[in-house]
Design a protein around this motif. Structure first.
Motif, PDB file in Angstrom:
ATOM      1  N   ASP A  17      40.219  31.152  33.395  1.00  0.00           N
ATOM      2  CA  ASP A  17      38.995  31.453  32.641  1.00  0.00           C
ATOM      3  C   ASP A  17      37.878  31.948  33.557  1.00  0.00           C
ATOM      4  OD1 ASP A  17      40.145  30.720  30.262  1.00  0.00           O
ATOM      5  OD2 ASP A  17      39.170  28.757  30.136  1.00  0.00           O
ATOM      6  N   TYR A  18      38.155  32.007  34.864  1.00  0.00           N
ATOM      7  CA  TYR A  18      37.182  32.463  35.870  1.00  0.00           C
ATOM      8  C   TYR A  18      35.916  31.598  35.871  1.00  0.00           C
ATOM      9  CZ  TYR A  18      40.026  36.490  34.433  1.00  0.00           C
ATOM     10  OH  TYR A  18      41.055  37.304  34.040  1.00  0.00           O
ATOM     11  N   ASP A  19      36.075  30.301  35.645  1.00  0.00           N
ATOM     12  CA  ASP A  19      34.937  29.403  35.468  1.00  0.00           C
ATOM     13  C   ASP A  19      34.772  28.509  36.703  1.00  0.00           C
ATOM     14  OD1 ASP A  19      33.107  27.421  34.682  1.00  0.00           O
ATOM     15  OD2 ASP A  19      33.779  27.503  32.594  1.00  0.00           O
ATOM     16  N   GLU A  20      33.828  28.853  37.562  1.00  0.00           N
ATOM     17  CA  GLU A  20      33.635  28.119  38.812  1.00  0.00           C
ATOM     18  C   GLU A  20      33.228  26.668  38.574  1.00  0.00           C
ATOM     19  OE1 GLU A  20      31.232  30.026  41.779  1.00  0.00           O
ATOM     20  OE2 GLU A  20      31.865  32.028  41.164  1.00  0.00           O
ATOM     21  N   GLU A  21      32.303  26.455  37.652  1.00  0.00           N
ATOM     22  CA  GLU A  21      31.838  25.093  37.381  1.00  0.00           C
ATOM     23  C   GLU A  21      32.973  24.231  36.831  1.00  0.00           C
ATOM     24  OE1 GLU A  21      28.420  22.709  34.775  1.00  0.00           O
ATOM     25  OE2 GLU A  21      28.378  24.903  34.909  1.00  0.00           O
ATOM     26  N   ALA A  22      33.745  24.799  35.915  1.00  0.00           N
ATOM     27  CA  ALA A  22      34.868  24.055  35.339  1.00  0.00           C
ATOM     28  C   ALA A  22      35.929  23.764  36.397  1.00  0.00           C
ATOM     29  CB  ALA A  22      35.484  24.842  34.184  1.00  0.00           C
ATOM     30  N   ALA A  23      36.115  24.696  37.325  1.00  0.00           N
ATOM     31  CA  ALA A  23      37.114  24.504  38.381  1.00  0.00           C
ATOM     32  C   ALA A  23      36.720  23.345  39.289  1.00  0.00           C
ATOM     33  CB  ALA A  23      37.272  25.784  39.191  1.00  0.00           C
ATOM     34  N   SER A  24      35.456  23.301  39.655  1.00  0.00           N
ATOM     35  CA  SER A  24      34.968  22.211  40.495  1.00  0.00           C
ATOM     36  C   SER A  24      35.093  20.877  39.766  1.00  0.00           C
ATOM     37  CB  SER A  24      33.507  22.470  40.878  1.00  0.00           C
ATOM     38  OG  SER A  24      33.022  21.454  41.729  1.00  0.00           O
ATOM     39  N   THR A  25      34.724  20.875  38.486  1.00  0.00           N
ATOM     40  CA  THR A  25      34.812  19.653  37.680  1.00  0.00           C
ATOM     41  C   THR A  25      36.259  19.201  37.519  1.00  0.00           C
ATOM     42  OG1 THR A  25      32.810  20.240  36.441  1.00  0.00           O
ATOM     43  CG2 THR A  25      34.304  18.644  35.423  1.00  0.00           C
ATOM     44  N   ALA A  26      37.156  20.155  37.276  1.00  0.00           N
ATOM     45  CA  ALA A  26      38.572  19.826  37.102  1.00  0.00           C
ATOM     46  C   ALA A  26      39.161  19.248  38.384  1.00  0.00           C
ATOM     47  CB  ALA A  26      39.350  21.070  36.677  1.00  0.00           C
ATOM     48  N   ALA A  27      38.747  19.792  39.518  1.00  0.00           N
ATOM     49  CA  ALA A  27      39.234  19.277  40.803  1.00  0.00           C
ATOM     50  C   ALA A  27      38.724  17.857  41.039  1.00  0.00           C
ATOM     51  CB  ALA A  27      38.791  20.198  41.932  1.00  0.00           C
ATOM     52  N   GLY A  44      48.196  23.252  40.270  1.00  0.00           N
ATOM     53  CA  GLY A  44      46.988  23.603  39.540  1.00  0.00           C
ATOM     54  C   GLY A  44      46.388  24.900  40.046  1.00  0.00           C
ATOM     55  N   VAL A  45      45.783  24.846  41.226  1.00  0.00           N
ATOM     56  CA  VAL A  45      45.114  26.017  41.793  1.00  0.00           C
ATOM     57  C   VAL A  45      46.088  27.176  41.991  1.00  0.00           C
ATOM     58  CG1 VAL A  45      43.799  26.903  43.749  1.00  0.00           C
ATOM     59  CG2 VAL A  45      43.382  24.580  42.933  1.00  0.00           C
ATOM     60  N   ALA A  46      47.222  26.900  42.619  1.00  0.00           N
ATOM     61  CA  ALA A  46      48.176  27.971  42.916  1.00  0.00           C
ATOM     62  C   ALA A  46      48.748  28.596  41.649  1.00  0.00           C
ATOM     63  CB  ALA A  46      49.307  27.435  43.798  1.00  0.00           C
ATOM     64  N   VAL A  47      48.979  27.774  40.633  1.00  0.00           N
ATOM     65  CA  VAL A  47      49.515  28.293  39.365  1.00  0.00           C
ATOM     66  C   VAL A  47      48.499  29.220  38.702  1.00  0.00           C
ATOM     67  CG1 VAL A  47      50.239  27.664  37.027  1.00  0.00           C
ATOM     68  CG2 VAL A  47      51.069  26.353  38.986  1.00  0.00           C
ATOM     69  N   GLY A  48      47.231  28.794  38.701  1.00  0.00           N
ATOM     70  CA  GLY A  48      46.183  29.634  38.128  1.00  0.00           C
ATOM     71  C   GLY A  48      46.045  30.950  38.868  1.00  0.00           C
ATOM     72  N   LEU A  49      46.085  30.883  40.203  1.00  0.00           N
ATOM     73  CA  LEU A  49      45.979  32.096  41.010  1.00  0.00           C
ATOM     74  C   LEU A  49      47.166  33.024  40.790  1.00  0.00           C
ATOM     75  CD1 LEU A  49      44.635  30.689  44.379  1.00  0.00           C
ATOM     76  CD2 LEU A  49      43.486  32.335  42.898  1.00  0.00           C
ATOM     77  N   LYS A  50      48.342  32.439  40.653  1.00  0.00           N
ATOM     78  CA  LYS A  50      49.533  33.256  40.427  1.00  0.00           C
ATOM     79  C   LYS A  50      49.419  34.016  39.115  1.00  0.00           C
ATOM     80  CE  LYS A  50      54.577  33.040  40.106  1.00  0.00           C
ATOM     81  NZ  LYS A  50      55.773  32.155  40.112  1.00  0.00           N
ATOM     82  N   LYS A  51      48.911  33.346  38.098  1.00  0.00           N
ATOM     83  CA  LYS A  51      48.785  33.985  36.789  1.00  0.00           C
ATOM     84  C   LYS A  51      47.790  35.143  36.821  1.00  0.00           C
ATOM     85  CE  LYS A  51      48.203  33.150  31.862  1.00  0.00           C
ATOM     86  NZ  LYS A  51      47.602  34.479  31.676  1.00  0.00           N
ATOM     87  N   ILE A  52      46.616  34.925  37.427  1.00  0.00           N
ATOM     88  CA  ILE A  52      45.646  36.020  37.449  1.00  0.00           C
ATOM     89  C   ILE A  52      46.127  37.143  38.368  1.00  0.00           C
ATOM     90  CG2 ILE A  52      43.698  34.536  36.856  1.00  0.00           C
ATOM     91  CD1 ILE A  52      42.799  34.626  39.752  1.00  0.00           C
ATOM     92  N   GLY A  59      48.080  45.326  35.468  1.00  0.00           N
ATOM     93  CA  GLY A  59      46.982  46.150  34.980  1.00  0.00           C
ATOM     94  C   GLY A  59      46.271  45.564  33.781  1.00  0.00           C
ATOM     95  N   GLU A  60      46.508  44.270  33.512  1.00  0.00           N
ATOM     96  CA  GLU A  60      45.883  43.622  32.363  1.00  0.00           C
ATOM     97  C   GLU A  60      44.477  43.122  32.693  1.00  0.00           C
ATOM     98  OE1 GLU A  60      48.559  40.618  31.016  1.00  0.00           O
ATOM     99  OE2 GLU A  60      50.198  42.025  30.640  1.00  0.00           O
ATOM    100  N   THR A  61      44.210  42.919  33.971  1.00  0.00           N
ATOM    101  CA  THR A  61      42.863  42.583  34.424  1.00  0.00           C
ATOM    102  C   THR A  61      42.545  43.467  35.623  1.00  0.00           C
ATOM    103  OG1 THR A  61      43.700  40.827  35.870  1.00  0.00           O
ATOM    104  CG2 THR A  61      42.997  40.180  33.661  1.00  0.00           C
ATOM    105  N   PHE A  62      41.296  43.443  36.042  1.00  0.00           N
ATOM    106  CA  PHE A  62      40.868  44.325  37.118  1.00  0.00           C
ATOM    107  C   PHE A  62      40.246  43.528  38.262  1.00  0.00           C
ATOM    108  CE2 PHE A  62      40.922  46.599  33.113  1.00  0.00           C
ATOM    109  CZ  PHE A  62      41.734  47.680  33.427  1.00  0.00           C
ATOM    110  N   LEU A  63      39.856  44.225  39.306  1.00  0.00           N
ATOM    111  CA  LEU A  63      39.392  43.561  40.519  1.00  0.00           C
ATOM    112  C   LEU A  63      38.250  42.567  40.278  1.00  0.00           C
ATOM    113  CD1 LEU A  63      39.874  43.316  43.523  1.00  0.00           C
ATOM    114  CD2 LEU A  63      38.274  45.206  43.887  1.00  0.00           C
ATOM    115  N   PRO A  64      37.262  42.882  39.436  1.00  0.00           N
ATOM    116  CA  PRO A  64      36.191  41.892  39.211  1.00  0.00           C
ATOM    117  C   PRO A  64      36.725  40.557  38.691  1.00  0.00           C
ATOM    118  CG  PRO A  64      35.497  44.032  38.420  1.00  0.00           C
ATOM    119  CD  PRO A  64      36.955  44.162  38.747  1.00  0.00           C
ATOM    120  N   GLU A  65      37.687  40.623  37.748  1.00  0.00           N
ATOM    121  CA  GLU A  65      38.275  39.385  37.225  1.00  0.00           C
ATOM    122  C   GLU A  65      39.075  38.658  38.302  1.00  0.00           C
ATOM    123  OE1 GLU A  65      37.441  41.962  33.742  1.00  0.00           O
ATOM    124  OE2 GLU A  65      38.500  42.296  35.622  1.00  0.00           O
ATOM    125  N   LEU A  66      39.794  39.434  39.103  1.00  0.00           N
ATOM    126  CA  LEU A  66      40.569  38.837  40.190  1.00  0.00           C
ATOM    127  C   LEU A  66      39.655  38.075  41.141  1.00  0.00           C
ATOM    128  CD1 LEU A  66      43.485  38.732  41.397  1.00  0.00           C
ATOM    129  CD2 LEU A  66      42.799  40.639  42.851  1.00  0.00           C
TER     130      LEU A  66
END
Length: 213
Positions: A17-27, A44-52, A59-66
Motif C-alpha cells: 500500500d506504500y504506507d510508511e506509517e503503517a509499515a512502521s506500526t506493523a513492524a 513480511g518485508v521481503a514478501v511485500g517488496l517482492k510483490k511490488i 509494467g503494472e506499477t511505475f518507478l514512483p510506486e516502487l
C-alpha cells in the motif's frame, strides 16, 4: 493478541500500500507480538517488496510506486533491525563485501540481505549504493572477503556486475573471492554468462547458500 499470520499480513500490506506509517506500526506490532525480526523481514518485508517488484517488472506499477514501497519497507526495517538477534549459532561464518552496482541507487533488497547475513553470523562490509567498479576491486583487496555480493535492480545496470568481475580478473584477485549476484532482473543464465559463482534469489536463499559453503 493478534495471530502471527495477521501480523505478517499487515506488514506485507503496508508495503504494497506504500504506507510508511503503517509499515512502521506493523513492524512495531510484530515485535510486540513476539514475531522474530528475521521472520518478520523474510515473511513480511521481503514478501511485500517482492510483490511490488514483480508488479513493476510487469509494467503494472511505475518507478514512483516502487520507490514509495521501498520507503515503506525502510521504515519497517528500521524498527526490526533494532531487535535483530546476533545469530549466536552461526558466528564466524565469514566476511562478505556487499554493494549495489554503479548507476543503481536501490538499496532495500541489499539491506535485507545484509541484515539477514549479519543475523547469521557473517561479518558484513556494506559499500552502499552506486558503487564504482574500482571501489569493489579495492574493497576486495583491502578487506579480503570470502564473498563479494553485487546487487542490480535495473537491467541497464546489470552489465556493471560483469565489468567488476573482469576488473577482478585484471587485478588477479578474482580467484580469491566467491562472487554472488542479486537483484530482480538477475538470472541463473546471467550468472553463468559473466562468470559469477552464484545467484542469491532472495535473502533467505542467499543465507542458505553461503552457510553451506
Amino acid at each position: 493478541m493478534l495471530s502471527e499470520r495477521k501480523v505478517l499480513q499487515d506488514l506485507v500490506k503496508s508495503i504494497t500500500d506504500y504506507d510508511e506509517e503503517a509499515a512502521s506500526t506493523a513492524a512495531e506490532k510484530a515485535v510486540e507480538e513476539g514475531v522474530g525480526s528475521i521472520e518478520a523481514i523474510e515473511q513480511g518485508v521481503a514478501v511485500g517488496l517482492k510483490k511490488i517488484g514483480e508488479d513493476y517488472e510487469r509494467g503494472e506499477t511505475f518507478l514512483p510506486e516502487l520507490m514509495m514501497g521501498a520507503n515503506a519497507a525502510q521504515k519497517a526495517l528500521k524498527v526490526l533491525l533494532e531487535h535483530m538477534p546476533q545469530g549466536s549459532d552461526y558466528r564466524g561464518q565469514g566476511r562478505i563485501v556487499i554493494g549495489t552496482v554503479e548507476g543503481d541507487i536501490h538499496d532495500i533488497g541489499k539491506n535485507i540481505v545484509a541484515a539477514m547475513l549479519r543475523a547469521n553470523g557473517f561479518d558484513i562490509v556494506d559499500l552502499g549504493v552506486d558503487v564504482s567498479i574500482q571501489r569493489f576491486v579495492d574493497s576486495v583487496k583491502k578487506f579480503k572477503p570470502d564473498v563479494l555480493g553485487m546487487s542490480a535492480l535495473l537491467t541497464n545496470t546489470m552489465p556493471k556486475q560483469q565489468e567488476v568481475i573482469q576488473a577482478l580478473k585484471h587485478e588477479n584477485v578474482r580467484d580469491s573471492v566467491r562472487v554472488i549476484l542479486g537483484g530482480v532482473p538477475v538470472t541463473e543464465e546471467w550468472v553463468k554468462k559473466i562468470g559469477a559463482d552464484d545467484l542469491g534469489k532472495d535473502a533467505m536463499d542467499t543465507v542458505q547458500k553461503l552457510k553451506k559453503s
